[in-house]
Design a protein around this motif. Structure first.
Motif, PDB file in Angstrom:
ATOM      1  N   THR A  45     -25.979 -17.264  -6.437  1.00  0.00           N
ATOM      2  CA  THR A  45     -25.122 -17.335  -7.027  1.00  0.00           C
ATOM      3  C   THR A  45     -24.874 -15.496  -8.183  1.00  0.00           C
ATOM      4  O   THR A  45     -25.761 -15.963  -8.189  1.00  0.00           O
ATOM      5  N   ARG A  91     -25.819 -23.066  -6.575  1.00  0.00           N
ATOM      6  CA  ARG A  91     -25.064 -24.065  -6.078  1.00  0.00           C
ATOM      7  C   ARG A  91     -24.597 -25.462  -5.945  1.00  0.00           C
ATOM      8  O   ARG A  91     -25.238 -26.094  -7.071  1.00  0.00           O
ATOM      9  N   LEU A 130     -18.988 -26.688  -2.459  1.00  0.00           N
ATOM     10  CA  LEU A 130     -19.775 -26.409  -1.391  1.00  0.00           C
ATOM     11  C   LEU A 130     -18.219 -26.745  -0.898  1.00  0.00           C
ATOM     12  O   LEU A 130     -17.957 -28.270  -1.383  1.00  0.00           O
ATOM     13  N   GLU A 187     -20.656 -12.472   4.522  1.00  0.00           N
ATOM     14  CA  GLU A 187     -20.539 -13.649   4.604  1.00  0.00           C
ATOM     15  C   GLU A 187     -20.894 -15.087   5.295  1.00  0.00           C
ATOM     16  O   GLU A 187     -21.689 -15.772   4.309  1.00  0.00           O
ATOM     17  N   ASP A 201     -18.728 -23.081   3.956  1.00  0.00           N
ATOM     18  CA  ASP A 201     -19.400 -23.114   3.873  1.00  0.00           C
ATOM     19  C   ASP A 201     -20.472 -24.158   4.890  1.00  0.00           C
ATOM     20  O   ASP A 201     -21.180 -23.574   5.339  1.00  0.00           O
ATOM     21  N   VAL A 252     -21.434 -14.852  -2.767  1.00  0.00           N
ATOM     22  CA  VAL A 252     -23.016 -15.185  -2.873  1.00  0.00           C
ATOM     23  C   VAL A 252     -23.461 -13.897  -2.154  1.00  0.00           C
ATOM     24  O   VAL A 252     -23.123 -13.571  -1.841  1.00  0.00           O
ATOM     25  N   GLU A 305     -23.788 -17.475   3.275  1.00  0.00           N
ATOM     26  CA  GLU A 305     -23.338 -18.874   2.840  1.00  0.00           C
ATOM     27  C   GLU A 305     -22.940 -19.675   3.193  1.00  0.00           C
ATOM     28  O   GLU A 305     -24.489 -20.823   2.828  1.00  0.00           O
ATOM     29  N   SER A 362     -27.131 -20.169   1.321  1.00  0.00           N
ATOM     30  CA  SER A 362     -26.971 -21.162   0.935  1.00  0.00           C
ATOM     31  C   SER A 362     -26.857 -22.287   0.898  1.00  0.00           C
ATOM     32  O   SER A 362     -27.524 -23.143   0.196  1.00  0.00           O
ATOM     33  N   GLN A 414     -20.447 -22.792   8.126  1.00  0.00           N
ATOM     34  CA  GLN A 414     -21.594 -21.067   9.233  1.00  0.00           C
ATOM     35  C   GLN A 414     -22.648 -21.754   8.829  1.00  0.00           C
ATOM     36  O   GLN A 414     -22.833 -20.725   9.380  1.00  0.00           O
ATOM     37  N   ARG A 425     -15.558 -10.325  -0.452  1.00  0.00           N
ATOM     38  CA  ARG A 425     -16.053 -11.554  -0.572  1.00  0.00           C
ATOM     39  C   ARG A 425     -15.967 -12.332  -2.123  1.00  0.00           C
ATOM     40  O   ARG A 425     -16.456 -12.232  -2.944  1.00  0.00           O
ATOM     41  N   MET A 473     -16.080 -16.353  -4.203  1.00  0.00           N
ATOM     42  CA  MET A 473     -15.987 -18.675  -3.066  1.00  0.00           C
ATOM     43  C   MET A 473     -14.740 -18.509  -4.006  1.00  0.00           C
ATOM     44  O   MET A 473     -14.195 -17.730  -5.272  1.00  0.00           O
TER      45      MET A 473
END
Length: 893
Positions: A19, A313, A381, A183, A385, A13, A187, A190, A388, A888, A890
């Motif tokens: 992404t 995403r 997702l 991160e 996420d 991300v 995130e 996103s 965050q 980092r 995903m």
């Protein structure tokens, strides 16, 4: 050239929430590298190559794309088919390498350089490199900033117009904090782009009113979405009264969110089409993916990979949809025909059916929500996420999650611990061991009991619920009441029987009833009820109050409810009620005041069906309040640890070992590994004859213990493999011969017949400490008293590393059998601090080295003065990386 390291590939991300795909370079990348280079400005080319270079010469280009994935490593980052950045290192000597970066002009400022640095450093450490160097022109401020902001200790030298940068790439506390902060921002952004779209397109809406797409469109329009809605249908002119377009090409404006409800086999093509038209995110309602088997799983992986590779995403597949009740958004892109009112509760669900139940329960109880997301198969997702995002979302004050599985529990607990420090996180727990999964969920399997994750969640301050009912029981308190100041409870009502139930349940839940319960006459008048309430609220020995009321011939329910709401609002103390006929946060139990600006402020009292529910919810709220105010400790700093010595031992034993294969360390290396982290053991000498044993005992000093070396007998006193408290030569001869006979009975001629001689530890209580990388939970540390009883009753405390000093103290004291360490029934009080020190050192060790699969110290003798470690077993596994690593990337869903 070594084999292509596919496990280095990662979806990432970027800083802006989009992404991209990162992977090792390939020779076939030469054309795309040249294309990127030609698009660069002359200034960018000069900053990278220190000279004008409109075209990369073929000889240099071939060298750039041909690497050995060891001494020469390079990564590219792609969006679609386009390479948007290149980063590399070239080994200078055994421990150092020079790094260089080249980011496409159109993509600078998106955090690509910092992501490259994390992945290069991880690959380099894996190949034995410890130091990076770089030569940077002074005007290349962006590259210098990448190094300066990474959190490493940087040294700089300016010579001949060039800045020479040098730094050790072993992770530091600061570098880890920097990575986690980046991160978090990426995130969260996103998720925000998904939940705050300006435009939505529905793909797959049929003219049939009963179809999924038709329902989605009707829900979007009924919610009065604040943005623009488009509908793609190849044939119909309108769906649900909404005009359509034939394809995405007919939509002139950018599209933020696509909601897809087409057959699974068609989803990949739709996602590709969305990518080609710049759609930012997709919600896939369609089923028929991983939940159906291997073919569906492959479809799911291809669809997610396609989306991520093109900057998007994915929510789902098999999702129930999502919603945002903020007036400036008003989004209901879900299958729910209704939504609760706007409120402060954020909800996440993996199950579509449970998503419906969550929304229905919130609405029934009068709880408003801020946002809602159903992740379905959680292919992209995830709950991590959303955490965050919710951490800093001003509209969300409480978080509720229904989790059927956790793809990355280590990351979840890391984020949840941070979020819980500012707002409550309530989780409906499942077994989570990875052994029993709903269809469509792909996770690793834990080697620990199901209680391990429960304890890890407690460590993170997460509130655990068994059911949706309990989740909302707790959420009612957080949404309407101040947090309790302490555990002291006041009980008041017009039923002595109900008051007794409340007191009994409160004490069993850890609440303290230090003020006598007030039981008024069943037909109490409203005036007396209010007066007695005011007295209880004014009592300094009361932190929170449970109020019960049973209707009678006295004051009416509405009259009593009004008095209760008014007095509770004035008190400022946490109040819950068991009020017949009222369930939830309702107007009947709400008082209103005016704030300083003249606005109307509601003060509801949450009500429950039964007193047990009310007390349970209040107890969980109180525990959270106490956790949030508590000192959670400090991470230790050890001056005597030698991580490089530990790394050498680990790498030497894993050299040439295939990935996934386990290696049992020899006893000397096992002790050396722990000694590199300051953990010392009682010495031992191994004998194969009585005379060798006698010589060892003379050297070590009596009294001694004898232990069979072989693992089958080593700790088995009941089998005769251990003899203790040997005081002289005659006793040693007799016991040594006894163990030799046992060895002859149980072991074959090819087994190790050695017998260890070890000094006797002072009398104490035998305990067991274990640590290592759990496949699901990450680096874990466990503590228990030695013996079968602890194992059979699962009386073992678990924590995820790294641990604070408070974590270590709580581990020792949280066992049901821990009173035996602290003077139970006249037993001596043991000094547990040395054992806590060992726990903290092991935590530091396993947190640094994911290849350490299991360390078992059995036993550690805890005495009144000290702790003595007698034996250790260490098992390594050839795993290149952990599920939540220092780079980092995903998750794979």
């Amino acid at each position: 050239m070594e084999h292509y390291p596919a496990y280095w590939e990662a979806d990432v991300v970027l800083r802006d929430g989009a992404t991209a795909h990162l992977r090792p370079i390939l020779p076939s990348d030469s054309d795309a590298i040249q294309t990127m280079h030609k698009k660069q400005s002359p200034e960018s080319i000069y900053l990278r190559f220190f000279a004008p270079l409109p075209v990369i010469p073929k000889k240099d280009l071939d060298r750039f794309v041909t690497v050995d994935y060891d001494s020469r490593v390079a990564f590219v980052m792609t969006i679609g088919e386009e390479i948007i950045g290149v980063a590399r290192y070239d080994r200078l000597d055994e421990e150092s390498a020079e790094v260089a970066f080249n980011i496409a002009d159109d993509h600078q400022g998106r955090g690509i350089g910092s992501i490259f640095l994390e992945h290069l450093a991880a690959a380099a450490r894996e190949r034995g490199i410890r130091v990076f160097t770089a030569e940077v022109l002074p005007q290349n401020r962006s590259m210098l900033q990448v190094f300066a902001a990474a959190g490493y200790e940087i040294s700089r030298e300016f010579d001949d117009g060039v800045v020479a940068v040098r730094f050790d790439i072993d992770p530091t506390e600061k570098s880890i904090q920097v990575q986690e902060a980046r991160e978090h921002r990426a995130e969260a952004l996103s998720v925000r782009s998904i939940l705050h779209p300006s435009s939505v397109v529905v793909i797959g809406a049929s003219r049939k009113r009963s179809s999924t797409g038709n329902l989605l469109l009707r829900n979007l329009t009924a919610a009065q979405f604040a943005g623009t809605i488009s509908v793609v249908h190849p044939e119909a002119d309108a769906v649900a009264g909404f005009p359509t377009v034939k394809s995405l090409e007919d939509i002139a404006e950018p599209v933020d969110l696509a909601v897809i409800a087409v057959p699974a086999e068609s989803c990949i093509d739709v996602v590709r089409d969305c990518a080609a038209h710049g759609v930012k995110s997709v919600v896939v309602i369609s089923s028929g993916f991983a939940e159906t088997g291997e073919h569906g799983l492959e479809l799911q992986r291809e669809m997610v990979a396609t989306a991520r590779a093109n900057g998007m995403r994915v929510v789902g597949p098999n999702s129930f949809g999502l919603a945002n009740t903020a007036p400036e958004v008003s989004l209901n892109a879900s299958l729910a025909p209704f939504l609760p009112d706007a409120g402060t509760l954020g909800l996440f669900s993996q199950s579509g059916a449970l998503g419906t139940a969550l929304l229905a329960a919130a609405k029934t109880r009068g709880l408003g929500i801020s946002t809602f997301v159903s992740a379905g198969n959680r292919a992209d997702l995830s709950g991590n996420d959303l955490l965050q995002y919710w951490e800093e979302d001003p509209a969300t004050a409480t978080v509720g999650l229904y989790l059927e599985s956790i793809g990355n529990p280590r990351k979840f607990t890391r984020i949840a611990r941070r979020v819980s420090s500012v707002k409550p996180v309530i989780v409906i727990k499942s077994p989570f061991t990875g052994r029993e999964l709903p269809p469509g969920h792909q996770v690793r399997v834990s080697s620990l009991s199901s209680t391990a994750l429960d304890q890890v969640l407690t460590q993170a301050g997460v509130i655990r619920a068994d059911t949706i009912h309990q989740l909302f029981d707790v959420a009612q308190v957080f949404s309407s009441q101040p947090m309790p100041a302490g555990r002291r409870l006041g009980v008041i009502g017009n039923s002595a029987a109900l008051s007794t139930l409340v007191v009994q349940r409160a004490r069993s839940e850890g609440l303290r009833v230090e003020t006598a319960p007030v039981s008024m006459h069943p037909e109490v008048a409203a005036e007396e009820f209010g007066s007695r309430l005011a007295e209880m609220y004014s009592d300094p020995m009361v932190d929170s109050v449970v109020v019960t009321f049973t209707p009678s011939a006295g004051a009416g329910e509405q009259e009593i409810a009004a008095v209760l709401a008014e007095e509770a609002a004035k008190s400022g103390k946490t109040t819950v009620a068991c009020f017949l006929g009222v369930h939830g946060v309702k107007d009947e139990l709400t008082a209103y005041t005016r704030d300083e600006e003249g606005g109307r402020r509601a003060h509801p009292v949450p009500s429950y069906v039964g007193p047990e529910d009310a007390v349970w919810a209040l107890a969980r709220t109180t525990e959270y309040a106490m956790w949030r105010r508590s000192d959670r400790g400090r991470y230790p700093e050890f001056d005597d640890v030698e991580p490089r010595r530990a790394r050498e031992i680990i790498e030497r034993n894993l050299e040439g070992v295939p990935p996934g294969e386990r290696v049992l360390l020899g006893r000397d290396d096992s002790r050396a590994l722990l000694e590199s982290y300051g953990i010392r053991f009682l010495p031992y000498l191994t004998s194969h004859t009585v005379d060798e044993a006698l010589a060892a005992a003379d050297r070590l000093g009596y009294p001694v213990a004898l232990k069979a070396v072989h693992k089958r007998l080593r700790h088995r006193m009941e089998l005769g493999g251990v003899r203790l408290n040997i005081d002289d030569e005659a006793e040693l001869r007799e016991d040594w011969q006894g163990i030799a006979e046992v060895i002859g009975t149980y072991l074959g001629p090819e087994d190790d017949h050695g017998i260890d001689v070890q000094p006797m530890a002072p009398p104490g209580l035998a305990c067991v400490i274990r640590a290592g990388e759990d496949p699901l939970l990450g680096p874990m540390v466990s503590f228990s008293l030695a013996g079968d009883t602890s194992e059979l009753l699962d009386d073992v405390s678990h924590r995820v590393a790294p641990l604070t000093d408070v974590d270590a103290r709580r581990m020792v004291r949280s066992l049901r059998a821990s009173p035996r360490l602290f003077g139970y029934k006249g037993l001596p009080v043991m000094n547990v601090e040395p054992a806590e020190d060992v726990i903290l050192r092991l935590s530091t060790l396993v947190d640094s080295f994911p290849s350490v699969r299991d360390i078992e110290i059995r036993p550690i003798m805890v005495t009144e003065d000290d702790a003595h470690l007698l034996s250790v077993k260490v098992e390594l596994v050839a795993e290149p990386d952990r599920i939540d690593s220092q780079r980092r990337r995903m998750s794979l869903g």
